[in-house]
Design a protein around this motif. Structure first.
Motif, PDB file in Angstrom:
ATOM      1  N   LEU A   1      12.148  26.635   4.553  1.00  0.00           N
ATOM      2  CA  LEU A   1      12.069  25.192   4.741  1.00  0.00           C
ATOM      3  C   LEU A   1      12.159  24.759   6.202  1.00  0.00           C
ATOM      4  O   LEU A   1      11.865  23.610   6.517  1.00  0.00           O
ATOM      5  CB  LEU A   1      13.187  24.515   3.944  1.00  0.00           C
ATOM      6  N   THR A   2      12.583  25.651   7.085  1.00  0.00           N
ATOM      7  CA  THR A   2      12.841  25.275   8.472  1.00  0.00           C
ATOM      8  C   THR A   2      12.169  26.248   9.440  1.00  0.00           C
ATOM      9  O   THR A   2      11.825  27.384   9.074  1.00  0.00           O
ATOM     10  CB  THR A   2      14.345  25.259   8.766  1.00  0.00           C
ATOM     11  N   LEU A   3      12.023  25.800  10.688  1.00  0.00           N
ATOM     12  CA  LEU A   3      11.419  26.642  11.707  1.00  0.00           C
ATOM     13  C   LEU A   3      12.237  27.910  11.929  1.00  0.00           C
ATOM     14  O   LEU A   3      11.682  29.007  12.060  1.00  0.00           O
ATOM     15  CB  LEU A   3      11.314  25.855  13.020  1.00  0.00           C
ATOM     16  N   GLY A   4      13.566  27.762  11.956  1.00  0.00           N
ATOM     17  CA  GLY A   4      14.423  28.918  12.186  1.00  0.00           C
ATOM     18  C   GLY A   4      14.244  30.004  11.155  1.00  0.00           C
ATOM     19  O   GLY A   4      14.278  31.207  11.473  1.00  0.00           O
ATOM     20  N   MET A   5      14.055  29.633   9.900  1.00  0.00           N
ATOM     21  CA  MET A   5      13.835  30.619   8.837  1.00  0.00           C
ATOM     22  C   MET A   5      12.384  31.099   8.826  1.00  0.00           C
ATOM     23  O   MET A   5      12.111  32.278   8.576  1.00  0.00           O
ATOM     24  CB  MET A   5      14.213  30.025   7.478  1.00  0.00           C
ATOM     25  N   ASP A   6      11.456  30.206   9.099  1.00  0.00           N
ATOM     26  CA  ASP A   6      10.043  30.573   9.088  1.00  0.00           C
ATOM     27  C   ASP A   6       9.746  31.667  10.116  1.00  0.00           C
ATOM     28  O   ASP A   6       8.953  32.579   9.857  1.00  0.00           O
ATOM     29  CB  ASP A   6       9.190  29.344   9.373  1.00  0.00           C
ATOM     30  N   LYS A   7      10.387  31.594  11.263  1.00  0.00           N
ATOM     31  CA  LYS A   7      10.152  32.576  12.314  1.00  0.00           C
ATOM     32  C   LYS A   7      10.726  33.948  11.960  1.00  0.00           C
ATOM     33  O   LYS A   7      10.428  34.942  12.630  1.00  0.00           O
ATOM     34  CB  LYS A   7      10.758  32.087  13.640  1.00  0.00           C
ATOM     35  N   ARG A   8      11.554  33.987  10.921  1.00  0.00           N
ATOM     36  CA  ARG A   8      12.192  35.251  10.537  1.00  0.00           C
ATOM     37  C   ARG A   8      11.774  35.699   9.142  1.00  0.00           C
ATOM     38  O   ARG A   8      12.501  36.418   8.464  1.00  0.00           O
ATOM     39  CB  ARG A   8      13.719  35.096  10.615  1.00  0.00           C
ATOM     40  N   ARG A   9      10.572  35.304   8.739  1.00  0.00           N
ATOM     41  CA  ARG A   9      10.121  35.657   7.383  1.00  0.00           C
ATOM     42  C   ARG A   9      10.043  37.177   7.193  1.00  0.00           C
ATOM     43  O   ARG A   9      10.362  37.688   6.107  1.00  0.00           O
ATOM     44  CB  ARG A   9       8.797  34.985   7.043  1.00  0.00           C
ATOM     45  N   ALA A  10       9.635  37.917   8.211  1.00  0.00           N
ATOM     46  CA  ALA A  10       9.531  39.374   8.077  1.00  0.00           C
ATOM     47  C   ALA A  10      10.901  40.000   7.829  1.00  0.00           C
ATOM     48  O   ALA A  10      11.055  40.875   6.950  1.00  0.00           O
ATOM     49  CB  ALA A  10       8.901  39.968   9.338  1.00  0.00           C
ATOM     50  N   GLU A  11      11.903  39.565   8.589  1.00  0.00           N
ATOM     51  CA  GLU A  11      13.254  40.090   8.410  1.00  0.00           C
ATOM     52  C   GLU A  11      13.825  39.709   7.039  1.00  0.00           C
ATOM     53  O   GLU A  11      14.521  40.511   6.401  1.00  0.00           O
ATOM     54  CB  GLU A  11      14.176  39.560   9.514  1.00  0.00           C
TER      55      GLU A  11
END
Length: 474
Positions: A126-136
């Motif tokens: 839902l957020t940029l912070g989580m979106d940037k870490r989708r692979a992890e």
């Protein structure tokens, strides 16, 4: 790591456990934080308070993920958090294989939702912070849960507030569109691609089961009672008999008649049937939702007790109430005519009294009532400015819903609008009861289930209100 220094005059929400820091709480930013990157959060005295991820494009400037220094949200970080999430669900939902595994802020992972449907996981970033870490995130989910597939349902408008596009699709493995899971001992087919939100609403699990006591104990109203008779080999046994003394063979003779509005996949309908309902009307405005409900009802063997209606709930409820009122008017007219005839006869004749024409069908139609009416609508107030209109909507459906409850029956009603605070929700229902001439007795008051924990001090997580009222006339 970059640092954010908070204003001296801010409210101490962070210290009270709230994970959001708004832009107007920030005094200065030191360093050059990356969008979505981690920053240390310091008080105006430069005392360390927390670590969170940063988005200058969002009103919620920082979302806290740790109250101790954290270098990176890597795969190991997510694997540790997911393990904790899993332990919580295994403790409180033992034996269940379908539930909300990660509930954002309440699981100390703001901006992330993960729903488990057996061996398939559905993720919302839902957020940029989580979106940037989708692979992890995906790598950690595979490590901890070993799913067959991970599917993304980030098709929600809130992403646009973070400067993100909506996304859906397979992130890992194989993800069939329809998965079959079990909840409260009932089988459910979930459409993870086209179903609402992630495909299913787990937050009402315990609330659905709480209707069990309402589903039986209604046979006496139909004149059915248990009578002791002599059975085989001289053994005494009790059988249900009607007013004429004839045995009743229908197995659900003691069950309630139930109306479920806003049924979605028919979950309340399934629980009603499981606990002994005699007949259930399952209603939703979406033909797709009703098809899903039909499939679930058939899967559990309840088809003979369920009827399906595709209609707008507001319109359907009003139509049934209007039909009730028209019937009452006709009955009153007939009673008046009979009284006039009796008076005329006693007076020795006189003018004839004509009988009203009841050959014409009622204009309203409907006029049905139920022992239990269930109202589980979508959120009517998604913003603070929508509360006034939401109050009108909640009052409308509850006013008409309680009018359709048989005397001494039950209204089961819910609100998932966060901005509709509990006291306002109860006040709105009380006003509806006053207008309807009903007395409501609160039997049960509940919130979301155990896979939707709440952090004290984070009011945004306290969104679901669920109540059971006994309904009687004044």
């Amino acid at each position: 790591m970059a640092s954010v220094i908070l204003q001296r005059s801010r409210k101490k929400r962070l210290e009270a456990g709230h994970p959001w820091i708004y832009g107007n709480e920030v005094e200065t930013v030191e360093g050059n934080p990356a969008q979505g990157g981690l920053v240390d959060v310091l008080s105006h005295q430069r005392k360390y308070l927390a670590t969170g991820y940063y988005n200058p494009a969002s009103q919620i400037r920082i979302r806290v993920v740790s109250h101790s220094p954290l270098a990176e949200m890597d795969t190991a970080f997510f694997a540790d958090r997911f393990t904790r999430c899993l332990r919580h669900r295994e403790r409180f939902l033992a034996g269940e294989s379908a539930y909300r595994l990660v509930y954002g802020e309440a699981d100390f992972l703001p901006g992330l939702i993960v729903d488990r449907f057996g061996d398939v996981l559905v993720v919302q970033l839902l957020t940029l912070g989580m979106d940037k870490r989708r692979a992890e995130i995906v790598e950690a989910l595979v490590q901890v849960l070993k799913p067959k597939g991970v599917y993304e349902r980030s098709d929600v408008g809130v992403r646009e507030l973070e400067g993100l596009e909506q996304k859906t699709g397979v992130l890992y493995g194989e993800c069939p569109r329809h998965v079959t899971v079990t909840e409260n001992g009932l089988k459910l087919i979930v459409d993870i691609e086209q179903g609402q939100k992630t495909g299913y609403f787990f937050d009402q699990r315990e609330n659905r089961a709480s209707i069990a006591p309402l589903m039986t104990g209604w046979g006496a109203r139909s004149g059915i009672a248990l009578q002791e008779v002599e059975g085989e080999h001289g053994l005494r046994q009790k059988i249900p008999v009607n007013k004429s003394g004839k045995e009743v063979t229908f197995p659900y003779w003691d069950g309630a008649t139930v109306l479920e509005c806003f049924s979605h996949t028919g979950s309340f309908t399934l629980n009603a049937c499981k606990y002994g309902a005699k007949k259930v009307t399952c209603l939703d405005v979406s033909a797709h939702a009703i098809e899903s409900a039909k499939a679930n009802v058939e899967l559990n063997g309840f088809s003979d007790r369920v009827e399906f209606v595709v209609d707008d709930a507001f319109q359907y409820l009003r139509s049934q109430v209007k039909g009730l009122e028209e019937r009452a008017e006709r009955a009153a007219v007939n009673e008046g005519v009979a009284s006039l005839k009796e008076s005329a006869a006693k007076a020795g004749g006189g003018k004839s009294v004509s009988k009203p024409d009841t050959s014409k069908p009622m204009t309203a139609g409907g006029g049905r009532t139920w022992d239990v009416v269930i109202l589980d609508p979508p959120a009517f107030a998604k913003t603070k400015g929508a509360v006034k209109g939401a109050c009108r909507g909640y009052k409308d459906i509850n006013l008409h819903g309680m009018k359709l409850v048989n005397e001494g029956g039950y209204l089961v009603t819910a609100s998932c609008s966060y901005h509709m605070r509990p006291e306002l929700f109860l006040q709105t229902i009380a006003e509806a009861a006053e207008d309807a001439g009903k007395v409501l007795r609160l039997i049960e008051w509940r919130a979301a289930g155990k896979d939707h924990p709440q952090i004290l001090g984070v009011d945004e997580g306290h969104y679901l209100k669920f109540a059971i009222f006994e309904v009687t006339s004044k």
